[in-house]
Scaffold this motif. Structure first.
Motif, PDB file in Angstrom:
ATOM      1  N   GLY A   1       0.790  -1.218   0.000  1.00 21.13           N
ATOM      2  CA  GLY A   1       0.000   0.000   0.000  1.00 21.13           C
ATOM      3  C   GLY A   1       0.822   1.267   0.000  1.00 21.13           C
ATOM      4  O   GLY A   1       0.511   2.233  -0.699  1.00 21.13           O
ATOM      5  N   SER A   2       1.886   1.286   0.780  1.00 17.24           N
ATOM      6  CA  SER A   2       2.723   2.487   0.900  1.00 17.24           C
ATOM      7  C   SER A   2       4.004   2.410   0.099  1.00 17.24           C
ATOM      8  O   SER A   2       4.657   3.432  -0.140  1.00 17.24           O
ATOM      9  CB  SER A   2       3.081   2.720   2.372  1.00 17.24           C
ATOM     10  N   GLY A   3       4.404   1.188  -0.295  1.00 19.04           N
ATOM     11  CA  GLY A   3       5.681   1.017  -0.963  1.00 19.04           C
ATOM     12  C   GLY A   3       6.864   0.991  -0.021  1.00 19.04           C
ATOM     13  O   GLY A   3       8.011   1.084  -0.457  1.00 19.04           O
ATOM     14  N   VAL A   4       6.613   0.845   1.282  1.00 15.73           N
ATOM     15  CA  VAL A   4       7.687   0.812   2.285  1.00 15.73           C
ATOM     16  C   VAL A   4       8.137  -0.626   2.522  1.00 15.73           C
ATOM     17  O   VAL A   4       7.304  -1.522   2.720  1.00 15.73           O
ATOM     18  CB  VAL A   4       7.227   1.455   3.609  1.00 15.73           C
ATOM     19  N   LEU A   5       9.448  -0.819   2.506  1.00 19.61           N
ATOM     20  CA  LEU A   5      10.046  -2.124   2.775  1.00 19.61           C
ATOM     21  C   LEU A   5      10.712  -2.112   4.138  1.00 19.61           C
ATOM     22  O   LEU A   5      11.585  -1.283   4.399  1.00 19.61           O
ATOM     23  CB  LEU A   5      11.087  -2.463   1.707  1.00 19.61           C
ATOM     24  N   PHE A   6      10.293  -3.024   5.021  1.00 22.90           N
ATOM     25  CA  PHE A   6      10.998  -3.256   6.285  1.00 22.90           C
ATOM     26  C   PHE A   6      12.086  -4.286   5.993  1.00 22.90           C
ATOM     27  O   PHE A   6      11.799  -5.451   5.730  1.00 22.90           O
ATOM     28  CB  PHE A   6      10.047  -3.779   7.358  1.00 22.90           C
ATOM     29  N   ALA A   7      13.358  -3.838   6.040  1.00 26.25           N
ATOM     30  CA  ALA A   7      14.472  -4.693   5.622  1.00 26.25           C
ATOM     31  C   ALA A   7      15.116  -5.443   6.774  1.00 26.25           C
ATOM     32  O   ALA A   7      15.996  -6.279   6.546  1.00 26.25           O
ATOM     33  CB  ALA A   7      15.530  -3.852   4.903  1.00 26.25           C
ATOM     34  N   GLY A   8      14.686  -5.181   8.017  1.00 29.02           N
ATOM     35  CA  GLY A   8      15.409  -5.777   9.129  1.00 29.02           C
ATOM     36  C   GLY A   8      16.883  -5.389   9.053  1.00 29.02           C
ATOM     37  O   GLY A   8      17.238  -4.318   8.551  1.00 29.02           O
ATOM     38  N   ASP A   9      17.755  -6.279   9.499  1.00 26.93           N
ATOM     39  CA  ASP A   9      19.182  -5.965   9.508  1.00 26.93           C
ATOM     40  C   ASP A   9      19.886  -6.317   8.203  1.00 26.93           C
ATOM     41  O   ASP A   9      21.119  -6.332   8.152  1.00 26.93           O
ATOM     42  CB  ASP A   9      19.870  -6.671  10.673  1.00 26.93           C
ATOM     43  N   LEU A  10      19.125  -6.573   7.147  1.00 24.42           N
ATOM     44  CA  LEU A  10      19.774  -6.634   5.842  1.00 24.42           C
ATOM     45  C   LEU A  10      20.306  -5.256   5.454  1.00 24.42           C
ATOM     46  O   LEU A  10      21.237  -5.147   4.653  1.00 24.42           O
ATOM     47  CB  LEU A  10      18.800  -7.129   4.775  1.00 24.42           C
ATOM     48  N   VAL A  11      19.719  -4.212   6.037  1.00 27.66           N
ATOM     49  CA  VAL A  11      20.167  -2.848   5.770  1.00 27.66           C
ATOM     50  C   VAL A  11      20.452  -2.147   7.100  1.00 27.66           C
ATOM     51  O   VAL A  11      19.600  -2.123   7.992  1.00 27.66           O
ATOM     52  CB  VAL A  11      19.119  -2.053   4.972  1.00 27.66           C
ATOM     53  N   PHE A  12      21.656  -1.605   7.208  1.00 22.38           N
ATOM     54  CA  PHE A  12      22.066  -0.786   8.349  1.00 22.38           C
ATOM     55  C   PHE A  12      22.268   0.646   7.885  1.00 22.38           C
ATOM     56  O   PHE A  12      22.684   0.886   6.744  1.00 22.38           O
ATOM     57  CB  PHE A  12      23.388  -1.291   8.936  1.00 22.38           C
ATOM     58  N   ASP A  13      22.023   1.588   8.774  1.00 24.86           N
ATOM     59  CA  ASP A  13      22.291   3.002   8.528  1.00 24.86           C
ATOM     60  C   ASP A  13      22.966   3.566   9.771  1.00 24.86           C
ATOM     61  O   ASP A  13      22.446   3.403  10.882  1.00 24.86           O
ATOM     62  CB  ASP A  13      20.980   3.735   8.243  1.00 24.86           C
ATOM     63  N   GLN A  14      24.121   4.183   9.612  1.00 27.34           N
ATOM     64  CA  GLN A  14      24.925   4.760  10.699  1.00 27.34           C
ATOM     65  C   GLN A  14      25.600   3.677  11.550  1.00 27.34           C
ATOM     66  O   GLN A  14      26.789   3.743  11.804  1.00 27.34           O
ATOM     67  CB  GLN A  14      24.089   5.681  11.598  1.00 27.34           C
ATOM     68  N   HIS A  15      24.841   2.720  12.019  1.00 26.95           N
ATOM     69  CA  HIS A  15      25.359   1.612  12.826  1.00 26.95           C
ATOM     70  C   HIS A  15      26.195   0.697  11.928  1.00 26.95           C
ATOM     71  O   HIS A  15      25.741   0.272  10.861  1.00 26.95           O
ATOM     72  CB  HIS A  15      24.180   0.850  13.401  1.00 26.95           C
ATOM     73  N   THR A  16      27.423   0.376  12.343  1.00 26.22           N
ATOM     74  CA  THR A  16      28.252  -0.549  11.567  1.00 26.22           C
ATOM     75  C   THR A  16      27.500  -1.849  11.321  1.00 26.22           C
ATOM     76  O   THR A  16      26.939  -2.438  12.250  1.00 26.22           O
ATOM     77  CB  THR A  16      29.557  -0.862  12.318  1.00 26.22           C
ATOM     78  N   PRO A  17      27.442  -2.323  10.076  1.00 26.00           N
ATOM     79  CA  PRO A  17      26.781  -3.604   9.802  1.00 26.00           C
ATOM     80  C   PRO A  17      27.389  -4.730  10.640  1.00 26.00           C
ATOM     81  O   PRO A  17      28.571  -4.682  11.000  1.00 26.00           O
ATOM     82  CB  PRO A  17      27.048  -3.815   8.302  1.00 26.00           C
ATOM     83  N   ALA A  18      26.576  -5.715  10.941  1.00 23.55           N
ATOM     84  CA  ALA A  18      27.016  -6.861  11.742  1.00 23.55           C
ATOM     85  C   ALA A  18      26.853  -8.127  10.923  1.00 23.55           C
ATOM     86  O   ALA A  18      25.730  -8.526  10.604  1.00 23.55           O
ATOM     87  CB  ALA A  18      26.205  -6.956  13.033  1.00 23.55           C
ATOM     88  N   LEU A  19      27.959  -8.757  10.590  1.00 28.32           N
ATOM     89  CA  LEU A  19      27.949  -9.956   9.750  1.00 28.32           C
ATOM     90  C   LEU A  19      27.885 -11.206  10.623  1.00 28.32           C
ATOM     91  O   LEU A  19      28.814 -11.510  11.357  1.00 28.32           O
ATOM     92  CB  LEU A  19      29.207  -9.973   8.878  1.00 28.32           C
ATOM     93  N   ASP A  20      26.770 -11.931  10.509  1.00 24.08           N
ATOM     94  CA  ASP A  20      26.576 -13.157  11.278  1.00 24.08           C
ATOM     95  C   ASP A  20      26.095 -14.269  10.351  1.00 24.08           C
ATOM     96  O   ASP A  20      25.409 -15.186  10.779  1.00 24.08           O
ATOM     97  CB  ASP A  20      25.554 -12.908  12.395  1.00 24.08           C
ATOM     98  N   GLY A  21      26.444 -14.138   9.061  1.00 20.21           N
ATOM     99  CA  GLY A  21      25.993 -15.119   8.081  1.00 20.21           C
ATOM    100  C   GLY A  21      27.033 -15.324   7.011  1.00 20.21           C
ATOM    101  O   GLY A  21      28.058 -15.976   7.239  1.00 20.21           O
ATOM    102  N   SER A  22      26.799 -14.753   5.837  1.00 23.11           N
ATOM    103  CA  SER A  22      27.705 -14.910   4.706  1.00 23.11           C
ATOM    104  C   SER A  22      27.951 -13.566   4.044  1.00 23.11           C
ATOM    105  O   SER A  22      27.011 -12.881   3.631  1.00 23.11           O
ATOM    106  CB  SER A  22      27.103 -15.875   3.676  1.00 23.11           C
ATOM    107  N   LEU A  23      29.222 -13.187   3.937  1.00 24.43           N
ATOM    108  CA  LEU A  23      29.571 -11.941   3.267  1.00 24.43           C
ATOM    109  C   LEU A  23      29.153 -11.977   1.800  1.00 24.43           C
ATOM    110  O   LEU A  23      28.530 -11.032   1.292  1.00 24.43           O
ATOM    111  CB  LEU A  23      31.077 -11.682   3.372  1.00 24.43           C
ATOM    112  N   LEU A  24      29.483 -13.054   1.098  1.00 23.98           N
ATOM    113  CA  LEU A  24      29.140 -13.144  -0.318  1.00 23.98           C
ATOM    114  C   LEU A  24      27.622 -13.193  -0.500  1.00 23.98           C
ATOM    115  O   LEU A  24      27.076 -12.593  -1.433  1.00 23.98           O
ATOM    116  CB  LEU A  24      29.796 -14.371  -0.948  1.00 23.98           C
ATOM    117  N   GLY A  25      26.956 -13.897   0.396  1.00 26.00           N
ATOM    118  CA  GLY A  25      25.505 -13.941   0.332  1.00 26.00           C
ATOM    119  C   GLY A  25      24.884 -12.574   0.559  1.00 26.00           C
ATOM    120  O   GLY A  25      23.924 -12.186  -0.133  1.00 26.00           O
ATOM    121  N   TRP A  26      25.426 -11.833   1.512  1.00 25.29           N
ATOM    122  CA  TRP A  26      24.896 -10.499   1.825  1.00 25.29           C
ATOM    123  C   TRP A  26      25.099  -9.550   0.654  1.00 25.29           C
ATOM    124  O   TRP A  26      24.218  -8.775   0.303  1.00 25.29           O
ATOM    125  CB  TRP A  26      25.555  -9.955   3.080  1.00 25.29           C
ATOM    126  N   ARG A  27      26.266  -9.641   0.016  1.00 29.13           N
ATOM    127  CA  ARG A  27      26.520  -8.788  -1.145  1.00 29.13           C
ATOM    128  C   ARG A  27      25.521  -9.087  -2.262  1.00 29.13           C
ATOM    129  O   ARG A  27      25.014  -8.169  -2.919  1.00 29.13           O
ATOM    130  CB  ARG A  27      27.951  -8.974  -1.648  1.00 29.13           C
TER     131      ARG A  27
END
Length: 346
Positions: A231-257
């Motif tokens: 309805g609004s076009g807003v995506l809740f990305a969870g921690d797939l997307v970080f802003d200001q806060h350093t990203p936290a890798l707890d899975g796969s770097l290549l997968g995340w890219r």
């Protein structure tokens, strides 16, 4: 307005104790709230806790601050910080979407008190039932406030692999958070059971408003899920997307890219990141994440090609990114360690 609470304690003699919100008994008058309690007694038994007195009705407590980022879409922006006694774990984003017939909550914070604050924020906007609570991944700052909503009858949804991930880590998470935030803050916080498991995609109809749920290959974690409000076009990305806060890798770097490359191509009105924001323009809002992950991979490969040992490599990998992120020294060494281990065995 009045609401129902009950005081729960680890021990009646020594505590600690905390007042717990009992959702669904809100009323304009205390007498009406009390009558509802008498007619439909609430669940007050939590494992290992005892009630200090009976449930009672009191003036409504504080709600979490929310920003309406689009019509009917509300987001609470957590602090860019590590959980501690002062912030009581309010360190991640969560939100809710209001449809014509019901409400869905997306993530629930680090402890039950955050779910309670979200419940009050919802009740300040609508009296529609909360039909769903959706958990975007396994990290405790996103999942541990959910019991408030399931107590009120909401269905809990998440990635199909989320239950196993929480079983494996919940004891350590709860012990660590109790130490960082204090036992009183965490008392009564519990891990919920999922009612529905998402594999691939799923849809939730809130009444004239459809949420599209999508799971992803291992990236930030192995349990990542996004929520798109058509309805609004807003995506809740969870921690797939970080802003200001350093990203936290707890899975796969290549997968995340790979996931970020795909997300960057999505046509959305805005993205709610797991931290920061609260609403990022898109795809420009993907740029910092994409750059950081690229540098992390590039520097890790260079360290491996040079024959560097892990201990030395983590001191240099992605250091040029330090000026762009907060909490860099807390998270980048962990990211470098995960990236090094992944690419070493590629």
């Amino acid at each position: 307005m009045f609401e129902a609470i009950v005081t729960l304690c680890a021990s009646l003699e020594a505590g600690p104790c905390r007042d717990h919100l009992l959702p669904g008994y809100e009323a304009a008058e205390a007498a009406v709230c009390a009558a509802q309690l008498a007619e439909t007694p609430p669940r007050t038994a939590l494992a290992g806790l005892v009630s200090k007195g009976a449930p009672r009705c009191v003036p409504v407590g504080p709600a979490l601050a929310m920003t309406e980022v689009a019509a009917g879409v509300f987001v609470h922006r957590g602090a860019i910080a590590e959980p501690d006694m002062d912030n009581r774990g309010d360190v991640s984003n969560l939100g809710f979407v209001i449809g014509e017939t019901s409400v869905a909550v997306i993530d629930s914070g680090t402890a039950r008190w955050m779910g309670e604050g979200t419940w009050r924020a919802i009740r300040a906007e609508t009296d529609k039932p909360v039909s769903h609570v959706i958990l975007t991944h396994m990290h405790p700052d996103h999942v541990f406030g959910a019991s408030v909503f399931t107590d009120a009858g909401a269905l809990a949804l998440g990635h199909a692999d989320l239950p196993r991930a929480l079983i494996d880590r919940q004891a350590n998470y709860l012990e660590s958070l109790g130490r960082l935030m204090g036992a009183e803050t965490m008392i009564g916080t519990e891990v919920i059971r999922l009612d529905q498991f998402v594999e691939g995609t799923a849809e939730i109809d809130l009444g004239g408003r459809v949420l599209q749920l999508e799971t992803w290959p291992t990236a930030h974690t192995g349990t990542d899920l996004t929520v798109f409000d058509a309805g609004s076009g807003v995506l809740f990305a969870g921690d797939l997307v970080f802003d200001q806060h350093t990203p936290a890798l707890d899975g796969s770097l290549l997968g995340w890219r790979a996931v970020m490359a795909e997300l960057a191509e999505r046509e959305v009105a805005g993205v709610v990141p797991g931290h920061g924001g609260p609403l990022l323009d898109w795809p420009v809002g993907a740029a910092d994440m994409i750059r950081y992950l690229a540098v992390l991979e590039q520097d890790t490969r260079q360290a491996l090609d040079a024959g560097a040992r892990l201990g030395a490599a983590v001191e240099t990998i992605a250091q040029e990114e330090a000026v762009h992120w907060e909490l860099f020294d807390a998270y980048n060494p962990r990211n470098a360690t995960v990236a090094f281990t992944e690419l070493e065995w590629e």
